[in-house]
Design a protein around this motif. Structure first.
Motif, PDB file in Angstrom:
ATOM      1  N   ILE A   1       0.880  -1.165   0.000  1.00 12.98           N
ATOM      2  CA  ILE A   1       0.000   0.000   0.000  1.00 12.98           C
ATOM      3  C   ILE A   1       0.917   1.214   0.000  1.00 12.98           C
ATOM      4  O   ILE A   1       1.876   1.277   0.786  1.00 12.98           O
ATOM      5  CB  ILE A   1      -0.906   0.009   1.241  1.00 12.98           C
ATOM      6  N   SER A   2       0.670   2.184  -0.855  1.00 14.20           N
ATOM      7  CA  SER A   2       1.674   3.234  -1.041  1.00 14.20           C
ATOM      8  C   SER A   2       1.057   4.561  -1.466  1.00 14.20           C
ATOM      9  O   SER A   2      -0.159   4.702  -1.542  1.00 14.20           O
ATOM     10  CB  SER A   2       2.706   2.775  -2.086  1.00 14.20           C
ATOM     11  N   TYR A   3       1.946   5.534  -1.716  1.00  9.17           N
ATOM     12  CA  TYR A   3       1.579   6.863  -2.214  1.00  9.17           C
ATOM     13  C   TYR A   3       0.456   7.489  -1.385  1.00  9.17           C
ATOM     14  O   TYR A   3       0.548   7.531  -0.159  1.00  9.17           O
ATOM     15  CB  TYR A   3       1.258   6.784  -3.713  1.00  9.17           C
TER      16      TYR A   3
ATOM     17  N   LEU B   1       7.500  12.401  -3.170  1.00  5.56           N
ATOM     18  CA  LEU B   1       8.391  13.385  -3.783  1.00  5.56           C
ATOM     19  C   LEU B   1       8.896  12.888  -5.138  1.00  5.56           C
ATOM     20  O   LEU B   1       9.174  13.687  -6.032  1.00  5.56           O
ATOM     21  CB  LEU B   1       9.571  13.667  -2.858  1.00  5.56           C
ATOM     22  N   ASP B   2       9.000  11.601  -5.288  1.00  8.50           N
ATOM     23  CA  ASP B   2       9.433  11.007  -6.550  1.00  8.50           C
ATOM     24  C   ASP B   2       8.348  11.118  -7.614  1.00  8.50           C
ATOM     25  O   ASP B   2       8.623  11.456  -8.770  1.00  8.50           O
ATOM     26  CB  ASP B   2       9.794   9.540  -6.308  1.00  8.50           C
ATOM     27  N   ARG B   3       7.094  10.851  -7.215  1.00  6.85           N
ATOM     28  CA  ARG B   3       5.974  10.879  -8.164  1.00  6.85           C
ATOM     29  C   ARG B   3       4.779  11.591  -7.533  1.00  6.85           C
ATOM     30  O   ARG B   3       3.822  10.954  -7.085  1.00  6.85           O
ATOM     31  CB  ARG B   3       5.612   9.449  -8.578  1.00  6.85           C
ATOM     32  N   PRO B   4       4.840  12.937  -7.479  1.00  5.41           N
ATOM     33  CA  PRO B   4       3.759  13.691  -6.833  1.00  5.41           C
ATOM     34  C   PRO B   4       2.378  13.444  -7.430  1.00  5.41           C
ATOM     35  O   PRO B   4       1.366  13.627  -6.745  1.00  5.41           O
ATOM     36  CB  PRO B   4       4.191  15.151  -7.019  1.00  5.41           C
ATOM     37  N   ARG B   5       2.329  13.033  -8.701  1.00  9.40           N
ATOM     38  CA  ARG B   5       1.029  12.759  -9.330  1.00  9.40           C
ATOM     39  C   ARG B   5       0.244  11.691  -8.568  1.00  9.40           C
ATOM     40  O   ARG B   5      -0.985  11.678  -8.615  1.00  9.40           O
ATOM     41  CB  ARG B   5       1.225  12.287 -10.769  1.00  9.40           C
TER      42      ARG B   5
ATOM     43  N   CYS C   1       0.102  11.232  -5.374  1.00 11.73           N
ATOM     44  CA  CYS C   1      -0.325  11.604  -4.010  1.00 11.73           C
ATOM     45  C   CYS C   1      -1.165  12.874  -4.023  1.00 11.73           C
ATOM     46  O   CYS C   1      -1.390  13.476  -2.973  1.00 11.73           O
ATOM     47  CB  CYS C   1       0.884  11.769  -3.086  1.00 11.73           C
ATOM     48  N   GLY C   2      -1.622  13.290  -5.205  1.00 13.76           N
ATOM     49  CA  GLY C   2      -2.461  14.484  -5.272  1.00 13.76           C
ATOM     50  C   GLY C   2      -1.709  15.771  -5.522  1.00 13.76           C
ATOM     51  O   GLY C   2      -2.288  16.849  -5.459  1.00 13.76           O
ATOM     52  N   GLY C   3      -0.397  15.692  -5.795  1.00 14.80           N
ATOM     53  CA  GLY C   3       0.381  16.889  -6.090  1.00 14.80           C
ATOM     54  C   GLY C   3       1.372  17.230  -4.995  1.00 14.80           C
ATOM     55  O   GLY C   3       1.382  16.643  -3.907  1.00 14.80           O
ATOM     56  N   ILE C   4       2.226  18.208  -5.268  1.00 17.84           N
ATOM     57  CA  ILE C   4       3.322  18.538  -4.362  1.00 17.84           C
ATOM     58  C   ILE C   4       2.830  19.130  -3.045  1.00 17.84           C
ATOM     59  O   ILE C   4       3.500  19.006  -2.004  1.00 17.84           O
ATOM     60  CB  ILE C   4       4.336  19.496  -5.045  1.00 17.84           C
ATOM     61  N   VAL C   5       1.653  19.770  -3.043  1.00 15.22           N
ATOM     62  CA  VAL C   5       1.127  20.316  -1.784  1.00 15.22           C
ATOM     63  C   VAL C   5       0.833  19.183  -0.808  1.00 15.22           C
ATOM     64  O   VAL C   5       1.091  19.295   0.399  1.00 15.22           O
ATOM     65  CB  VAL C   5      -0.126  21.175  -2.037  1.00 15.22           C
ATOM     66  N   GLU C   6       0.305  18.066  -1.311  1.00 14.44           N
ATOM     67  CA  GLU C   6       0.063  16.907  -0.451  1.00 14.44           C
ATOM     68  C   GLU C   6       1.388  16.332   0.045  1.00 14.44           C
ATOM     69  O   GLU C   6       1.493  15.900   1.197  1.00 14.44           O
ATOM     70  CB  GLU C   6      -0.725  15.840  -1.207  1.00 14.44           C
ATOM     71  N   ALA C   7       2.407  16.310  -0.824  1.00 13.97           N
ATOM     72  CA  ALA C   7       3.724  15.831  -0.400  1.00 13.97           C
ATOM     73  C   ALA C   7       4.298  16.747   0.682  1.00 13.97           C
ATOM     74  O   ALA C   7       4.950  16.272   1.624  1.00 13.97           O
ATOM     75  CB  ALA C   7       4.666  15.755  -1.593  1.00 13.97           C
ATOM     76  N   ALA C   8       4.062  18.064   0.542  1.00 21.30           N
ATOM     77  CA  ALA C   8       4.533  19.014   1.554  1.00 21.30           C
ATOM     78  C   ALA C   8       3.841  18.759   2.888  1.00 21.30           C
ATOM     79  O   ALA C   8       4.475  18.819   3.953  1.00 21.30           O
ATOM     80  CB  ALA C   8       4.271  20.452   1.089  1.00 21.30           C
ATOM     81  N   LYS C   9       2.547  18.466   2.852  1.00 21.54           N
ATOM     82  CA  LYS C   9       1.841  18.095   4.086  1.00 21.54           C
ATOM     83  C   LYS C   9       2.495  16.874   4.719  1.00 21.54           C
ATOM     84  O   LYS C   9       2.698  16.811   5.933  1.00 21.54           O
ATOM     85  CB  LYS C   9       0.383  17.755   3.780  1.00 21.54           C
ATOM     86  N   GLY C  10       2.800  15.888   3.873  1.00 16.89           N
ATOM     87  CA  GLY C  10       3.405  14.673   4.386  1.00 16.89           C
ATOM     88  C   GLY C  10       4.733  14.936   5.063  1.00 16.89           C
ATOM     89  O   GLY C  10       5.010  14.396   6.139  1.00 16.89           O
TER      90      GLY C  10
ATOM     91  N   ASP D   1       6.180  20.759  -9.159  1.00 16.14           N
ATOM     92  CA  ASP D   1       4.973  19.943  -9.201  1.00 16.14           C
ATOM     93  C   ASP D   1       4.674  19.545 -10.644  1.00 16.14           C
ATOM     94  O   ASP D   1       4.232  20.374 -11.442  1.00 16.14           O
ATOM     95  CB  ASP D   1       3.779  20.715  -8.623  1.00 16.14           C
ATOM     96  N   PRO D   2       4.902  18.284 -10.997  1.00 13.00           N
ATOM     97  CA  PRO D   2       4.675  17.851 -12.384  1.00 13.00           C
ATOM     98  C   PRO D   2       3.208  17.811 -12.782  1.00 13.00           C
ATOM     99  O   PRO D   2       2.904  17.616 -13.956  1.00 13.00           O
ATOM    100  CB  PRO D   2       5.295  16.448 -12.416  1.00 13.00           C
TER     101      PRO D   2
END
Length: 296
Positions: free
Chosen positions: A115-117, A190-194, A196-205, A265-266
């Motif tokens: 389970i990931s991303y 961070l590797d594949r922001p697509r 996880c909903g985008g870089i803002v979600e990665a920043a939250k993480g 953010d790709p």
């Protein structure tokens, strides 16, 4: 007229024997082993009837998931979505898994899925978003990348074997499920922001992970192991934007970035300011990122 929802004598015998040997997920060959008196065609007909009556769920690859016999009615039963993903994908690869398990006394056969991303990000409480799709990663290419089980959509993400690491075991409905650990979840995002909903979600993480006490040494090691220099760019830029106390890591991350410019953010258009320090095109408004920061 709907078929009567009953197991029948043969169905009851099959599921009872499979349950006795803890085979909640099984193949036609497993069914033949416990019902050797049945011909192959008769067995396939039995399995089809049990699927129609709701006592079995047909998974991909000729596998079936058994509804627990103690369920009052098959249409009143629902399995945890992570457990369903585990049942559907586990055993799909022969690449050795490298897992980090907190309990050294716990022994389990590691399957080739996790389970990931976005799903893992939500599991750890690092985002308030609840993705409807369950994201599952695996290191072997299959013919399909999406499916739905019990009306829950799943997305299977294929990784190169070198990116399949950083695994942990969690328990869902008293069943072990494999998931990326906290640090690997953030690096994956961070590797594949697509995914996880985008870089803002990665920043939250990253922000919530810091407050949760993630291991930055492991985070840095995972970033290097995944083999994508853009991960270091995003990691360094976000850590500074969020004002995280990671000064001891910044020089190392700086030395690991590539010369070309990458999108922060790709998922967003290729436009914005060029950040020379991290070689990033900042195509997301920084206030959206800074609003995710917090203090420990």
């Amino acid at each position: 007229m709907n078929e009567i929802r009953t197991l029948g004598k043969s169905g009851s015998k099959l599921l009872s024997k499979l349950s006795a040997i803890n085979k909640t997920t099984f193949t036609v060959e497993d069914a033949q082993y416990v019902l050797p008196e049945k011909s192959y065609d008769a067995l396939r007909q039995l399995l089809s009837r049990l699927v129609r009556s709701g006592w079995l769920i047909r998974l991909k690859g000729g596998k079936y998931l058994m509804v627990p016999l103690e369920a009052e009615s098959p249409d009143m039963w629902s399995e945890d979505s992570f457990v369903l993903a585990s049942a559907s994908v586990s055993g799909s690869s022969t690449v050795p898994a490298r897992a980090h398990v907190s309990n050294p006394n716990f022994k389990i056969q590691y399957a080739e899925y996790a389970i990931s991303y976005w799903s893992a990000l939500n599991y750890y409480g690092y985002t308030e978003q609840i993705p409807r799709t369950v994201f599952v990663s695996a290191p072997k290419r299959e013919t399909s990348t999406s499916q739905a089980i019990l009306d829950v959509p799943y997305r299977l993400v294929f990784l190169s074997p070198k990116k399949f690491f950083g695994l942990a075991i969690v328990w869902q409905d008293n069943k072990p499920v494999q998931i990326t650990d906290k640090e690997k979840t953030i690096i994956d995002c961070l590797d594949r922001p697509r995914l996880c909903g985008g870089i803002v979600e990665a920043a939250k993480g990253l922000s919530e992970g810091f407050k949760d006490g993630i291991d930055f040494s492991k985070l840095s090691s995972y970033a290097r192991q995944i083999g994508n220099a853009t991960v270091f760019k995003r990691l360094g830029f976000l850590a500074e934007s969020l004002e995280l106390p990671v000064e001891t890591w910044l020089d190392d991350w700086q030395k690991s970035i590539s010369k070309g410019y990458s999108l922060l953010d790709p998922t967003q258009p290729k436009q914005g300011q060029y950040n020379a320090r991290w070689h990033l095109i900042i195509n997301v408004l920084e206030p959206n990122l800074i609003s995710k920061k917090g203090s420990k």
